[in-house]
Structure formats: C-alpha cells, structure tokens
Design a protein around this motif. Structure first.
Motif, PDB file in Angstrom:
ATOM      1  N   SER A   1      -9.879  -5.448 -14.357  1.00 27.20           N
ATOM      2  CA  SER A   1      -8.652  -4.651 -14.207  1.00 27.20           C
ATOM      3  C   SER A   1      -8.385  -4.306 -12.746  1.00 27.20           C
ATOM      4  CB  SER A   1      -8.749  -3.358 -15.019  1.00 27.20           C
ATOM      5  OG  SER A   1      -9.836  -2.554 -14.570  1.00 27.20           O
ATOM      6  N   PHE A   2      -9.466  -4.219 -11.932  1.00 26.69           N
ATOM      7  CA  PHE A   2      -9.309  -3.828 -10.537  1.00 26.69           C
ATOM      8  C   PHE A   2      -8.637  -4.919  -9.712  1.00 26.69           C
ATOM      9  CE2 PHE A   2     -11.043  -4.100  -6.209  1.00 26.69           C
ATOM     10  CZ  PHE A   2     -10.581  -2.903  -5.690  1.00 26.69           C
ATOM     11  N   ILE A   3      -9.036  -6.175  -9.924  1.00 25.68           N
ATOM     12  CA  ILE A   3      -8.496  -7.268  -9.101  1.00 25.68           C
ATOM     13  C   ILE A   3      -6.976  -7.397  -9.273  1.00 25.68           C
ATOM     14  CG2 ILE A   3      -8.528  -9.757  -8.748  1.00 25.68           C
ATOM     15  CD1 ILE A   3     -11.523  -9.685  -9.317  1.00 25.68           C
ATOM     16  N   PRO A   4      -6.445  -7.418 -10.519  1.00 26.50           N
ATOM     17  CA  PRO A   4      -4.968  -7.439 -10.633  1.00 26.50           C
ATOM     18  C   PRO A   4      -4.318  -6.186 -10.035  1.00 26.50           C
ATOM     19  CG  PRO A   4      -5.988  -8.067 -12.706  1.00 26.50           C
ATOM     20  CD  PRO A   4      -7.076  -7.533 -11.841  1.00 26.50           C
ATOM     21  N   ALA A   5      -4.998  -5.025 -10.175  1.00 21.47           N
ATOM     22  CA  ALA A   5      -4.431  -3.799  -9.607  1.00 21.47           C
ATOM     23  C   ALA A   5      -4.387  -3.879  -8.083  1.00 21.47           C
ATOM     24  CB  ALA A   5      -5.253  -2.588 -10.053  1.00 21.47           C
ATOM     25  N   LEU A   6      -5.448  -4.420  -7.476  1.00 23.48           N
ATOM     26  CA  LEU A   6      -5.458  -4.584  -6.024  1.00 23.48           C
ATOM     27  C   LEU A   6      -4.364  -5.547  -5.578  1.00 23.48           C
ATOM     28  CD1 LEU A   6      -6.808  -4.059  -3.292  1.00 23.48           C
ATOM     29  CD2 LEU A   6      -8.370  -5.962  -3.783  1.00 23.48           C
ATOM     30  N   ALA A   7      -4.194  -6.641  -6.332  1.00 21.99           N
ATOM     31  CA  ALA A   7      -3.116  -7.583  -6.006  1.00 21.99           C
ATOM     32  C   ALA A   7      -1.753  -6.905  -6.101  1.00 21.99           C
ATOM     33  CB  ALA A   7      -3.183  -8.789  -6.934  1.00 21.99           C
ATOM     34  N   CYS A   8      -1.607  -5.989  -7.057  1.00 21.79           N
ATOM     35  CA  CYS A   8      -0.340  -5.254  -7.213  1.00 21.79           C
ATOM     36  C   CYS A   8      -0.067  -4.385  -5.987  1.00 21.79           C
ATOM     37  CB  CYS A   8      -0.391  -4.403  -8.472  1.00 21.79           C
ATOM     38  SG  CYS A   8       1.043  -3.325  -8.695  1.00 21.79           S
ATOM     39  N   ILE A   9      -1.104  -3.663  -5.503  1.00 18.27           N
ATOM     40  CA  ILE A   9      -0.942  -2.803  -4.319  1.00 18.27           C
ATOM     41  C   ILE A   9      -0.612  -3.646  -3.088  1.00 18.27           C
ATOM     42  CG2 ILE A   9      -2.115  -1.198  -2.802  1.00 18.27           C
ATOM     43  CD1 ILE A   9      -1.325  -0.029  -5.497  1.00 18.27           C
ATOM     44  N   LEU A  10      -1.315  -4.775  -2.948  1.00 16.56           N
ATOM     45  CA  LEU A  10      -1.032  -5.651  -1.810  1.00 16.56           C
ATOM     46  C   LEU A  10       0.386  -6.204  -1.892  1.00 16.56           C
ATOM     47  CD1 LEU A  10      -4.403  -7.625  -1.550  1.00 16.56           C
ATOM     48  CD2 LEU A  10      -3.609  -5.734  -0.120  1.00 16.56           C
ATOM     49  N   SER A  11       0.835  -6.508  -3.109  1.00 13.24           N
ATOM     50  CA  SER A  11       2.202  -7.004  -3.283  1.00 13.24           C
ATOM     51  C   SER A  11       3.220  -5.935  -2.887  1.00 13.24           C
ATOM     52  CB  SER A  11       2.414  -7.434  -4.736  1.00 13.24           C
ATOM     53  OG  SER A  11       3.768  -7.768  -4.970  1.00 13.24           O
ATOM     54  N   ILE A  12       2.939  -4.679  -3.234  1.00 14.65           N
ATOM     55  CA  ILE A  12       3.859  -3.595  -2.870  1.00 14.65           C
ATOM     56  C   ILE A  12       3.925  -3.443  -1.349  1.00 14.65           C
ATOM     57  CG2 ILE A  12       4.224  -1.099  -2.989  1.00 14.65           C
ATOM     58  CD1 ILE A  12       3.028  -1.161  -5.798  1.00 14.65           C
ATOM     59  N   SER A  13       2.751  -3.459  -0.692  1.00 19.67           N
ATOM     60  CA  SER A  13       2.719  -3.302   0.769  1.00 19.67           C
ATOM     61  C   SER A  13       3.399  -4.477   1.467  1.00 19.67           C
ATOM     62  CB  SER A  13       1.268  -3.174   1.240  1.00 19.67           C
ATOM     63  OG  SER A  13       0.663  -2.029   0.679  1.00 19.67           O
ATOM     64  N   ALA A  14       3.092  -5.708   0.999  1.00 20.37           N
ATOM     65  CA  ALA A  14       3.736  -6.880   1.596  1.00 20.37           C
ATOM     66  C   ALA A  14       5.235  -6.880   1.311  1.00 20.37           C
ATOM     67  CB  ALA A  14       3.096  -8.157   1.055  1.00 20.37           C
ATOM     68  N   GLY A  15       5.611  -6.432   0.125  1.00 18.44           N
ATOM     69  CA  GLY A  15       7.031  -6.357  -0.216  1.00 18.44           C
ATOM     70  C   GLY A  15       7.774  -5.355   0.632  1.00 18.44           C
ATOM     71  N   GLN A  16       7.098  -4.241   0.957  1.00 18.37           N
ATOM     72  CA  GLN A  16       7.738  -3.250   1.831  1.00 18.37           C
ATOM     73  C   GLN A  16       8.075  -3.862   3.184  1.00 18.37           C
ATOM     74  OE1 GLN A  16       6.016  -1.513   4.677  1.00 18.37           O
ATOM     75  NE2 GLN A  16       8.029  -0.622   5.122  1.00 18.37           N
ATOM     76  N   ARG A  17       7.139  -4.633   3.739  1.00 16.55           N
ATOM     77  CA  ARG A  17       7.409  -5.284   5.026  1.00 16.55           C
ATOM     78  C   ARG A  17       8.476  -6.366   4.890  1.00 16.55           C
ATOM     79  NH1 ARG A  17       1.747  -4.619   5.191  1.00 16.55           N
ATOM     80  NH2 ARG A  17       1.397  -6.742   4.424  1.00 16.55           N
ATOM     81  N   ALA A  18       8.487  -7.053   3.744  1.00 11.98           N
ATOM     82  CA  ALA A  18       9.503  -8.093   3.524  1.00 11.98           C
ATOM     83  C   ALA A  18      10.900  -7.478   3.418  1.00 11.98           C
ATOM     84  CB  ALA A  18       9.172  -8.888   2.265  1.00 11.98           C
ATOM     85  N   VAL A  19      11.014  -6.333   2.754  1.00 16.30           N
ATOM     86  CA  VAL A  19      12.312  -5.659   2.660  1.00 16.30           C
ATOM     87  C   VAL A  19      12.765  -5.217   4.041  1.00 16.30           C
ATOM     88  CG1 VAL A  19      13.518  -3.646   1.737  1.00 16.30           C
ATOM     89  CG2 VAL A  19      11.953  -4.923   0.280  1.00 16.30           C
ATOM     90  N   TYR A  20      11.832  -4.709   4.845  1.00 15.97           N
ATOM     91  CA  TYR A  20      12.179  -4.271   6.200  1.00 15.97           C
ATOM     92  C   TYR A  20      12.684  -5.435   7.042  1.00 15.97           C
ATOM     93  CZ  TYR A  20      11.540  -2.591  10.972  1.00 15.97           C
ATOM     94  OH  TYR A  20      11.735  -2.265  12.288  1.00 15.97           O
ATOM     95  N   ARG A  21      12.060  -6.607   6.888  1.00 13.43           N
ATOM     96  CA  ARG A  21      12.455  -7.753   7.702  1.00 13.43           C
ATOM     97  C   ARG A  21      13.682  -8.475   7.145  1.00 13.43           C
ATOM     98  NH1 ARG A  21       6.800  -8.774   7.612  1.00 13.43           N
ATOM     99  NH2 ARG A  21       7.190 -10.318   5.986  1.00 13.43           N
ATOM    100  N   ASN A  22      13.749  -8.628   5.825  1.00 18.54           N
ATOM    101  CA  ASN A  22      14.747  -9.520   5.227  1.00 18.54           C
ATOM    102  C   ASN A  22      15.749  -8.840   4.306  1.00 18.54           C
ATOM    103  OD1 ASN A  22      13.337 -11.772   6.420  1.00 18.54           O
ATOM    104  ND2 ASN A  22      11.820 -11.570   4.790  1.00 18.54           N
ATOM    105  N   GLY A  23      15.572  -7.556   4.044  1.00 19.04           N
ATOM    106  CA  GLY A  23      16.533  -6.871   3.196  1.00 19.04           C
ATOM    107  C   GLY A  23      16.193  -6.954   1.720  1.00 19.04           C
ATOM    108  N   GLU A  24      17.233  -6.939   0.888  1.00 17.10           N
ATOM    109  CA  GLU A  24      17.063  -6.804  -0.552  1.00 17.10           C
ATOM    110  C   GLU A  24      16.226  -7.914  -1.185  1.00 17.10           C
ATOM    111  OE1 GLU A  24      19.680  -6.235   1.120  1.00 17.10           O
ATOM    112  OE2 GLU A  24      20.511  -4.287   0.498  1.00 17.10           O
ATOM    113  N   ILE A  25      16.201  -9.100  -0.597  1.00 15.75           N
ATOM    114  CA  ILE A  25      15.441 -10.195  -1.186  1.00 15.75           C
ATOM    115  C   ILE A  25      13.961  -9.847  -1.261  1.00 15.75           C
ATOM    116  CG2 ILE A  25      15.061 -11.353   1.017  1.00 15.75           C
ATOM    117  CD1 ILE A  25      15.763 -13.035  -2.379  1.00 15.75           C
ATOM    118  N   GLY A  26      13.477  -8.982  -0.372  1.00 18.80           N
ATOM    119  CA  GLY A  26      12.068  -8.592  -0.386  1.00 18.80           C
ATOM    120  C   GLY A  26      11.694  -7.724  -1.562  1.00 18.80           C
TER     121      GLY A  26
END
Length: 598
Positions: free
Chosen positions: A548-573
């Motif tokens: 359960s931890f590994i998918p949860a960690l991937a989820c947190i990393l996806s949120i953090s990476a998505g935050q940077r993607a939204v900052y760089r590219n807008g809504e597509i992130g």
C-alpha cells in the motif's frame, strides 16, 4: 433495519486513532527537525531560533505526514483485524466488507476535511511565521551568506536579477547623522571587498561589473520591504556601448528591491488571499515590481511626447534638477529650440562575434534613446539657461544639445522620469543672455557637459505606478500614442508583465490544487491500506504495508510533479497532479472488487 455495529466500530476507530497519533507525531517531528537542520548548519539560525523555527513547522509538516500516517494506521489496524479472523467472524455475522471499511472511510473523510481546512487557513500563517524567523535580520544574513562564498541574488523588474559575489562582507553599519548616506534615507551600509556582480540575460552575453570595493546602501521601504543601491569604486564593466570592457572610478546602480518570499510565494496565502492575488496581481511583490517598471516605461513615453509638444508650441523646454540634497534641488534648465529630432544610438553589431538576429535584439535592448534639439534658425547655437532657486542665472551656448533617456532599466522604486541633457562645444556666459549675442572670444569654453537627474516641469505621471495591471496594459496599447519612438521599449516590458501575471496565475492554481489533492489522498490512502491489509491477511505486516505504501508514495510524487507541471504548462498539468490520486483510487476499487468476491 440492522443496527450499526457500534462496538466493532469503536474498536476499529480506537486502534486507528491510536496508531495515527503515534505515527503522525513521529513523522512530523522528524520532518520538522530536517527542515530546521540546513538553516541551522548554514548559520542562518541560532539554537533558540532553530527550536522556534521547528515549533512553527510542526503543524505545516502534517500536510505531508498525515496521508502516510493515516495509510500506515489503516494497514496495521485492518491487517490485525483480518489476521485474527475477526473480519471473518464479522462477515459470518452478516456484516459485509462495505460495513467493515466504514470506519476507515469516515476517518479518511474527516482527515481530508481537517487537512483541507488546515492547508488553506492554518498552515499558511505558520509558514509565514517560520519564514520571518529566517529573515528577521536580512542584512546580517546577506553578509553572512557572502562571507561563506555564496552568491546573493537581487531580483528586480519581475524576472531580471543580479547575482552578487564578494571576497568579504563587513557587518552592517548605521550611517552617522549628517552624512550623505543618512541624508538619502539609508538605514544601513554594508561594505564589500572584491565584488563581482553578474546580470544574466535571455539573449546575449551576461552583463558584469567588478570592483575593489562596493558600498551597499540598504533602505527600509514602506510595507516592511527592503531595497538596496550598489556603488562600485574602481570598477570594470562590459556594460558599455560597444560591449567591450570599460573602467570607471565609480559606478552607481539604481535602487533594487530585495525580494521577500513573504509576499512572493503563494504557499503563504490562504484561499481568500489566493483569490485576491488572481483578481489583483499586484498584491504579489515581483508582479508589482514588473508593473512599476512598465509604469516607468510609460512615463518615459509620455514625458517624451510632452517635451516634443512643448518645444513645438512654445519654442522651449523647461526641466528641473531633482536631487536628494536640498542645496542642489530646484535648479531649472531651459533649452530654446524649434523641435526635437529622435536620433538614437544603436550599438553596431559585430558579425564575426554574434549572429544577426542576436545582434539585432541586443541593439534594440541596449540602444540609447536621445533627441537632438533643432534650433529655430539653422546654424544658430542652442541657448541653455540654468537658473538656481535663489534666482541666479547662467547661459550656455551649445553647438549641439541632446536630451537623453538613460540606457539603464528604470528602477521599480522610481515614480518620476529622469532625463539627461548633453551639450557639446559650449560657451558659458553669466546671467540670462538673449540671442543674438556678440562674443569677445574670452568666454569660458568647454567641449562637453552632461546634466543629469532632470524632470519636466509640470509633468506628473506618478499615478501610473499605482494603476491596476489591466489598466496599465490597456494604456500601453493606446493606439492614439502609437507609433512613437519609445513604443518598442513599452511593448517589450508589457510583454514581460503579461508573462509574469500568467506565471503568477499558474503558480497559484498549482498550489491550490496541490493542497486539495493532498487532502483527497488522505481518503484514498486509508481505503487502500485497509483493503490491501484485509486481502493479504495471511502475509506479514511489513510486506502488506509495502504493497500500500509504494502506490501511495507514487501518488504523492505525482502530486508534487503535477504541481510543477501546472506551474510550467498551465491546466494540462492537472492531469498529472490528479492522476496519482485517480490511479490510487482505481487500485482501491480493484482490490475491493477482489475482496468482495472472496
């Protein structure tokens, strides 16, 4: 209607809350200590300040610790519940898996709600308080940072910045009363030895200046912000018209604001403040700086139009010397002429050094905008009368007279437009002498003279600095004022302002969705931990938690990476930001479907 199994729910809830509390406290303490360790080791915090800093970080760190702690608590609680055959006994009593997972769903929902409220209303002010501990004495930190061999970045005008390096920085000193620094409103003076200042550029080589000694004047502006002015002594720089290196006894830069994250980073804003920053972009410091530079460019354009109209209508231009010193302030400079001829100085590109497009951009950026004063009678000298505040006059007859705008980018702290007047082949006469005049040949002569810090009399565009960005951009596009010689300068800065506003909007949107996604992840992590634990009831607790931890960690990393993607590219992130939560939810539904079949 079957009664809810309150005894079973109390037992599960008790185990969940107990494990959640212990795990959260441990994780938050470790993360807060790690957050205070680097500032402490860098010398930015004393021991008592570090403890205070950790105290402010305890609650903000729950944003990252709570989802993992909740998932860990749900995994261990439901694994023990299933491995002791209590889940099987409950199923035999008629309780379905949906009913068994109800405590986990309730806990996850409550945690998501609490974390959402904390993320938007409680955590931002605590982060602001923690940051204030770091910047309590910004000049002391600045000097310490330079003495450690690190660079100091001073940002101005939105996206431009100057990186400062020094061999040694002396402790800040308060100027003595009556000195020039005290009269100018300087609060502290930092002396630097062996200085190199570098300004990077989007196109072209960086601009640098080096000096044996630099005085950094520190100004405490209104609103708690700090600005600095650098004065280089015995300096060398490549900021010359030809692009080559030149030397000067002294180089003075305009005032630059030291950016503070307390007004620049959306992580310090709650929900309503984020909405305010979107509606009023100038509430953020760097965007306000960019808007002030645009206002300065607009004032330059308006002042040039004012001077052109004045000389054509009245046959003269009247300027006033502006100075921070009372003895120099108020002198007027009057130039007689018929019209102004725009004749900019554009650096000549070297095709062997840079390509034509790059050279064109550099020439546009570094050109000197100037206007030649054309006399009413061809071949006649330009009459320039200087009048002091006490009424004494001096007349200069110049063969050529220029009115110039400085090449340097206007300071975002200025609210007035300053010109320079350059005179060539000058003869000086006492008093206010009218043309024509007979010369004896004994009058004092001079090859060239430059008079700086001149403002048009009666021209006041200071209100531009406070206009909303939307109105500034509309005024910059005013077709009635185009085309004009300064239109390219205005358009270039207006483009930077639009980009800065859009970047600010994307950053705020990314922070908002990041906080919401962390809250939503609480629910999903609890459900995934509980469902996986019940499915793998015959396995050891650690492997179960890893599943359960590994998918949860991937989820947190996806949120953090998505935050940077939204900052760089807008809504597509947002697809990446919320994708991790969606995948984790899909895993839960898959595991829950399998659990129900067995």
């Amino acid at each position: 209607m079957r009664k809810p199994p309150t005894i079973l729910y109390r037992m599960l809830a008790g185990d969940l809350l107990r494990l959640l509390g212990v795990t959260t406290v441990a994780l938050v303490a470790v993360i807060a200590f790690a957050g205070a360790l680097k500032p402490l080791s860098d010398g930015r915090l004393t021991l008592d300040q570090a403890l205070k800093f950790m105290g402010y970080l305890l609650i903000p760190m729950t944003q990252f610790a709570l989802p993992f702690a909740a998932g860990f608590a749900a995994t261990l609680t439901y694994h023990r519940f299933a491995s002791d055959n209590e889940a099987m006994a409950a199923s035999a009593a008629g309780l379905g898996h949906k009913a068994l997972l109800t405590p986990a769903l309730i806990l996850g929902s409550v945690l998501a709600l609490v974390l959402g409220i904390m993320s938007f209303e409680v955590i931002p002010p605590l982060l602001r308080d923690a940051q204030r501990v770091l910047v309590t004495d910004g000049t002391r930190v600045l000097a310490s940072q330079l003495n450690r061999g690190e660079s100091v970045r001073i940002t101005f005008g939105g996206s431009d910045s100057v990186d400062l390096y020094a061999d040694r920085a002396y402790p800040p000193q308060v100027p003595e009363p009556g000195t020039d620094a005290a009269l100018r409103g300087v609060s502290r003076v930092i002396t630097l030895d062996g200085v190199l200042a570098i300004q990077a550029r989007a196109e072209g080589d960086p601009v640098y200046a080096s000096a044996e000694r630099v005085f950094m004047f520190v100004f405490d502006d209104d609103g708690g912000e700090t600005s600095v002015q650098l004065i280089f002594e015995n300096a060398s720089s490549n900021a010359t018209e030809s692009g080559g290196e030149g030397k000067a006894e002294r180089i003075t830069l305009h005032r630059l604001r030291l950016p503070t994250e307390l007004t620049d980073d959306p992580k310090f804003l709650n929900w309503s403040q984020m909405s305010e920053a979107i509606a009023r972009p100038r509430s953020m410091n760097r965007t306000d700086q960019a808007a002030r530079v645009l206002a300065a460019r607009l004032r330059e354009r308006d002042a040039a139009i004012e001077l052109t109209g004045a000389i054509e209508q009245t046959g003269r231009i009247v300027l006033q010397v502006d100075s921070p010193f009372e003895t120099l302030r108020g002198e007027t400079i009057t130039l007689d002429g018929a019209r102004l001829l725009h004749d900019p100085v554009i650096p000549t590109p070297d095709p062997e050094v840079e390509d034509p497009e790059r050279a064109r951009r550099r020439a546009q950026r570094e050109r000197l905008d100037r206007w030649r004063v054309i006399p009413a009678t061809e071949g006649a000298p330009i009459r320039v009368v200087s009048t002091s505040p006490d009424g004494n006059s001096r007349t200069r007859l110049a063969k050529i007279a220029w009115i110039e705008l400085p090449i340097e980018r206007p300071s975002d702290t200025e609210t007035v437009t300053r010109f320079e007047v350059t005179l060539e082949d000058i003869i000086t006469l006492d008093g206010d002498v009218a043309l024509p005049v007979e010369l004896t040949g004994s009058e004092p002569a001079r090859a060239e003279l430059t008079i700086s810090n001149l403002m048009p009399i009666g021209f006041d565009d200071s209100t531009l600095s406070e206009l909303p960005i939307k109105e500034l951009l509309e005024y910059a596009r005013d077709e009635s004022l185009m085309p004009h010689e300064l239109t390219p300068r205005v358009r270039a800065v207006a483009k930077e302002v639009r980009e800065r506003v859009d970047r600010q909007r994307r950053e705020i949107m990314s922070k908002r969705h990041e906080r919401l996604a962390f809250s939503a992840a609480c629910i999903v992590m609890v459900l995934v931990g509980a469902a996986v634990a019940m499915t793998l009831r015959d396995s050891l607790p650690l492997p179960v938690y890893l599943w359960s931890f590994i998918p949860a960690l991937a989820c947190i990393l996806s949120i953090s990476a998505g935050q940077r993607a939204v900052y760089r590219n807008g809504e597509i992130g947002l697809v990446l930001l919320w994708g991790g939560v969606a995948v984790l939810l899909a895993i839960f539904l898959r595991v829950y479907s399998r659990l129900r079949r067995h």
